[in-house]
Write an enzyme that holds these catalytic residues in place. Structure first.
Site, short mmCIF file in Angstrom:
data_model
loop_
_atom_site.label_atom_id
_atom_site.label_comp_id
_atom_site.label_asym_id
_atom_site.label_seq_id
_atom_site.Cartn_x
_atom_site.Cartn_y
_atom_site.Cartn_z
N HIS A 144 0.81 -1.22 0.00
CA HIS A 144 0.00 0.00 0.00
C HIS A 144 0.84 1.27 0.00
O HIS A 144 0.53 2.22 0.73
CB HIS A 144 -0.94 0.03 1.22
P1 FAD Z 1 -1.62 1.98 -10.15
O1 FAD Z 1 -2.86 1.17 -10.11
O2 FAD Z 1 -0.33 1.29 -9.85
O3 FAD Z 1 -1.57 2.66 -11.58
C1 FAD Z 1 -0.47 3.34 -12.11
C2 FAD Z 1 -0.46 3.11 -13.62
O4 FAD Z 1 0.44 4.04 -14.21
C3 FAD Z 1 0.03 1.71 -14.00
O5 FAD Z 1 -0.86 1.14 -14.93
C4 FAD Z 1 1.40 1.97 -14.58
O6 FAD Z 1 1.80 1.04 -15.56
C5 FAD Z 1 1.23 3.37 -15.16
N1 FAD Z 1 2.50 4.08 -15.27
C6 FAD Z 1 3.43 4.23 -14.30
N2 FAD Z 1 4.48 4.93 -14.76
C7 FAD Z 1 4.19 5.24 -16.05
C8 FAD Z 1 4.91 5.94 -17.06
N3 FAD Z 1 6.12 6.48 -16.84
N4 FAD Z 1 4.33 6.06 -18.29
C9 FAD Z 1 3.10 5.53 -18.54
N5 FAD Z 1 2.39 4.83 -17.61
C10 FAD Z 1 2.94 4.70 -16.38
N6 FAD Z 1 -5.28 -2.65 -2.41
C11 FAD Z 1 -6.47 -3.00 -1.91
O7 FAD Z 1 -7.30 -2.15 -1.64
N7 FAD Z 1 -6.75 -4.31 -1.64
C12 FAD Z 1 -5.85 -5.31 -1.83
O8 FAD Z 1 -6.16 -6.49 -1.61
C13 FAD Z 1 -4.58 -4.96 -2.36
N8 FAD Z 1 -3.63 -5.89 -2.56
C14 FAD Z 1 -2.51 -5.57 -3.26
C15 FAD Z 1 -1.63 -6.59 -3.65
C16 FAD Z 1 -0.57 -6.30 -4.50
C17 FAD Z 1 0.37 -7.39 -4.92
C18 FAD Z 1 -0.38 -4.97 -4.98
C19 FAD Z 1 0.73 -4.64 -5.94
C20 FAD Z 1 -1.22 -3.96 -4.56
C21 FAD Z 1 -2.28 -4.24 -3.71
N9 FAD Z 1 -3.18 -3.26 -3.30
C22 FAD Z 1 -4.34 -3.61 -2.69
C23 FAD Z 1 -2.92 -1.84 -3.55
C24 FAD Z 1 -3.70 -1.25 -4.74
O9 FAD Z 1 -3.70 -2.13 -5.82
C25 FAD Z 1 -3.04 0.07 -5.14
O10 FAD Z 1 -2.94 0.91 -4.02
C26 FAD Z 1 -3.80 0.81 -6.22
O11 FAD Z 1 -4.00 -0.02 -7.34
C27 FAD Z 1 -3.01 2.06 -6.62
O12 FAD Z 1 -3.68 2.73 -7.64
P2 FAD Z 1 -2.96 3.90 -8.43
O13 FAD Z 1 -3.94 4.37 -9.42
O14 FAD Z 1 -2.40 4.87 -7.46
O15 FAD Z 1 -1.69 3.22 -9.15
#
Ligand code: FAD
Length: 509
Positions: free
Chosen positions: A447
Site C-alpha cells: 500500500h
Molecule cells: P496503479 O494502479 O499502480 O496505476 C499506475 C499506472 O500508471 C500503471 O498502470 C502503470 O503502468 C502506469 N504508469 C506508471 N508509470 C508510467 C509511465 N512512466 N508512463 C506511462 N504509464 C505509467 N489494495 C487493496 O485495496 N486491496 C488489496 O487487496 C490490495 N492488494 C494488493 C496486492 C498487490 C500485490 C499490490 C501490488 C497492490 C495491492 N493493493 C491492494 C494496492 C492497490 O492495488 C493500489 O494501491 C492501487 O491499485 C493504486 O492505484 P494507483 O492508481 O495509485 O496506481
C-alpha cells in the site's frame, strides 16, 4: 492534442478516464506504459501471489532496510491496463471514518469521510445487504462471499470473538473493528480490476476517448508554468503528446518520479540525480508510507488444509491493541488469516496444504520514507527507501500485534486445526526474539502512498484541488496524494479520490 491527458491506466486513471469521457465534448487521452492484460492468470483470484514478477510487473525493489534485518523488499506494481488493480489481492476496505480526519485537515471537508462518501457509493456495486452508506449501481462489484469462507478462517474469527473482538457485518458499513470475512472485488469468480469495471468495451469505444498503451512517459514538457504535454517513448521512439491539462495517475512510485524527471522537486535531490530544477517542491517523493505485514505466524495443520475458494487471504481483523473488545475508533493493528503457509523469503515455508498463517501488522505506521530518482531518465532505477519500522511506535505496536496474533492462533477455537506453531516457533517467547522475527518476517502489504502529499500548507505537493503547486495545469490524482495512510488496503480510497476529482474536474480551469 487532448483536452485532458491522463497518465497511467491503473486504479485512479481508469476511473478518471471513464468519468471524464462521459462528456462527449471532452477529448480524453489515456496513456499507459503497459498493454491490455493478456495473461489469463490475472483473472484467477487464487493466482494473485503467483503473477508477481511477470512482464507486466514494474518489479520495484527497496533499498536495504536497517530495521528489517537489512532486507531488500520486492514491490510489485502493475504495468498493464488496470495497473496495480490487476495484481492486487482484491480486498475492498474503505478505511475507518477517523482515518480521513488528517485528510480533512489537509484539504478541507471534501476529503473527510463524509465528503468522500458519495464517491465511495458512486464507485461500488454492493448487493449483499441494503445499507444507506453503500452504493449498488456503480461499476466496481464488491462481494461478501460468506458461504465460500474456509473453515480455518471461520475458526480464526471464532477465536477472535472468544477473545472479545466484536462481530461486524463487513469492513465497509460500520464499524471497522472486529471479525468479518473480506469484502472482495470479484465478479463471476474472476478478479475485477478497476479497468475491467470502468474501461468496459463500450467506454473504450467512445470516440472522445483514446487509449494509448505501450507509451511510457519520460517527462512532462512545459512552457513556463504550463504543461504543453508529455514526452513518451513508444517502441523505443520518442513521441510528444500535447494536452491542455495533464493528470498524473501513475501511482505512488511513478507519479513523483515523473514530476522529478520533469524538474519538479527538491533542488538538491534533483541535482544529485542530474536533473535541472524547474520548480522547487521539496516534498515530491517524501512522506512515503506503507503497511507491513509479518509473514507470518505459521501453524502446521493437524489435517489437510482445504484449498481456498477465494484468494487465500480471507479475513482481515482490525483491532485496538490495548482493548480488542473496543468497537469504536480507528484500529491500531490488523490480523489476517491466510489458508496457506505464508512466510517471508528466508523463513521456513511448509508445503502448501499442510499449514495456515495468521498475519499481523500496524495500521497507522509513523515511519516516513522517500522515493528519489536514480538518474534523469525513466531507465534509471529509482531509490525507494520506505524507512520501515524506523520509529519505536511502529516496532512496539508490531510486537503487540504479533502477541495478539499468537493469542488468536493458540486459542482453543482453532484446536481442531492447530498442530504446532512453526513461525516464529515455540522458542520465540522473549520480546527480543519477537522483534528479531518481525524484522525477518515483515513484508509489504502493498500500500505505498503519500509521495505527492495533498495539503493547504506551503510544502504540500498538490493543493486540495490536487493541482501541483507552482504549475497551472498539472494534477496528481492517485495514491500519491494521500496525506496519511488509512487503516486498510487503499484501493477503495484511491478509486474514491479519482471519482471525487473527476466530478470536480469540469470546474477546474
Ligand atoms: P496503479 O494502479 O499502480 O496505476 C499506475 C499506472 O500508471 C500503471 O498502470 C502503470 O503502468 C502506469 N504508469 C506508471 N508509470 C508510467 C509511465 N512512466 N508512463 C506511462 N504509464 C505509467 N489494495 C487493496 O485495496 N486491496 C488489496 O487487496 C490490495 N492488494 C494488493 C496486492 C498487490 C500485490 C499490490 C501490488 C497492490 C495491492 N493493493 C491492494 C494496492 C492497490 O492495488 C493500489 O494501491 C492501487 O491499485 C493504486 O492505484 P494507483 O492508481 O495509485 O496506481
Amino acid at each position: 492534442h487532448f483536452d485532458v491527458l491522463v497518465v497511467g491506466a491503473g486504479s485512479a486513471g481508469s476511473a478518471i478516464a471513464s468519468r471524464l469521457s462521459e462528456d462527449a465534448t471532452c477529448r480524453v487521452g489515456l496513456i499507459e506504459a503497459g498493454h491490455m492484460p493478456a495473461d489469463p492468470d490475472i483473472a484467477d483470484p487464487l493466482k494473485w501471489t503467483q503473477i508477481q514478477g511477470r512482464d507486466y510487473d514494474w518489479a520495484y525493489r527497496t533499498t536495504p532496510q536497517p530495521f528489517t534485518a537489512n532486507r531488500v523488499h520486492e514491490w510489485p506494481r502493475g504495468k498493464v491496463v488496470g495497473g496495480s488493480s490487476c495484481l492486487h489481492a482484491m480486498a475492498y476496505v474503505r478505511g475507518h471514518p477517523d482515518d480521513f480526519v488528517p485528510w480533512e485537515k489537509a484539504g478541507g471537508a471534501r476529503w473527510s469521510y463524509e465528503g468522500l462518501l458519495p464517491y465511495f457509493k458512486r464507485s461500488e456495486a454492493f448487493a449483499a445487504f441494503p445499507a444507506a452508506s453503500r452504493g449498488n449501481t456503480g461499476p466496481l462489484d464488491v462481494i461478501l462471499p460468506e458461504e465460500a469462507v474456509s473453515p480455518i478462517a471461520r475458526a480464526y474469527m471464532a477465536a477472535g470473538n472468544a477473545l472479545g473482538a466484536p462481530k461486524i457485518s463487513d469492513h465497509n458499513t460500520s464499524p471497522l473493528n472486529g471479525t468479518t470475512p473480506n469484502s472482495l472485488n470479484i465478479r463471476d469468480g474472476r478478479r475485477l480490476s478497476v479497468a475491467d469495471a470502468y474501461l468496459t468495451p463500450e467506454v473504450l469505444a467512445r470516440r472522445n476517448l483514446t487509449l494509448l498503451n505501450g507509451y511510457e512517459i519520460e517527462r512532462i514538457e512545459f512552457n513556463g508554468t504550463r504543461a504543453a504535454g508529455v514526452l513518451a517513448v513508444v517502441d523505443r521512439i520518442a513521441e510528444r503528446v500535447s494536452a491542455d491539462r495533464v493528470v498524473l495517475c501513475a501511482g505512488a512510485i511513478s507519479s513523483p518520479l515523473i514530476l522529478m524527471r520533469s524538474g519538479i522537486g527538491d533542488p538538491e535531490a534533483l541535482r544529485s540525480a542530474g536533473i535541472h530544477c524547474h520548480i522547487e517542491s521539496r516534498e515530491v517523493g517524501a512522506n512515503l508510507q506503507d503497511h507491513l505485514l509479518a509473514l507470518g505466524n505459521v501453524y502446521r495443520s493437524k489435517k489437510p488444509v482445504p484449498p481456498s475458494r477465494l484468494q487465500h487471504s480471507e479475513s482481515l481483523m482490525y483491532l485496538h491493541s490495548k482493548d480488542v473488545t473496543r468497537a469504536y475508533g480507528s484500529p491500531d493493528i490488523v490480523l489476517g488469516c491466510v489458508v496457506a503457509p505464508s512466510a517471508a523469503e528466508g523463513l521456513e515455508a511448509p508445503a502448501y496444504g499442510s499449514a495456515y498463517t495468521i498475519l499481523c501488522g500496524v495500521t497507522h505506521p509513523t515511519s516516513r520514507g522517500r522515493i528519489l530518482p536514480g538518474g534523469p531518465t525513466r531507465s534509471d532505477t529509482p531509490i525507494i527507501d520506505p524507512h520501515y519500522l524506523e520509529t519505536e511506535y511502529d516496532r512496539l505496536t508490531f510486537r503487540t500485534a504479533l502477541k495478539i496474533a499468537r493469542e488468536v492462533g493458540h486459542h482453543s477455537a482453532l484446536a481442531e486445526w492447530r498442530d504446532v506453531e512453526i513461525q516464529p516457533g515455540p522458542a520465540a517467547h522473549t520480546d527480543a526474539a519477537l522483534d528479531d522475527f518481525i524484522a525477518r518476517a515483515a513484508s509489504t502489504h502493498h500500500h505505498p502512498c503519500g509521495t505527492c502529499r495533498m495539503g493547504g500548507d506551503d510544502n504540500a505537493v498538490v493543493d486540495p484541488s490536487l493541482r501541483v503547486k507552482g504549475l497551472e495545469n498539472v494534477f496528481v490524482v492517485d495514491a500519491s496524494i494521500i496525506p496519511q495512510i488509512p487503516s486498510g488496503p487503499i484501493n477503495a480510497a484511491v478509486v474514491a479520490i479519482a471519482e471525487s476529482w473527476a466530478a470536480s474536474a469540469p470546474s477546474l480551469a
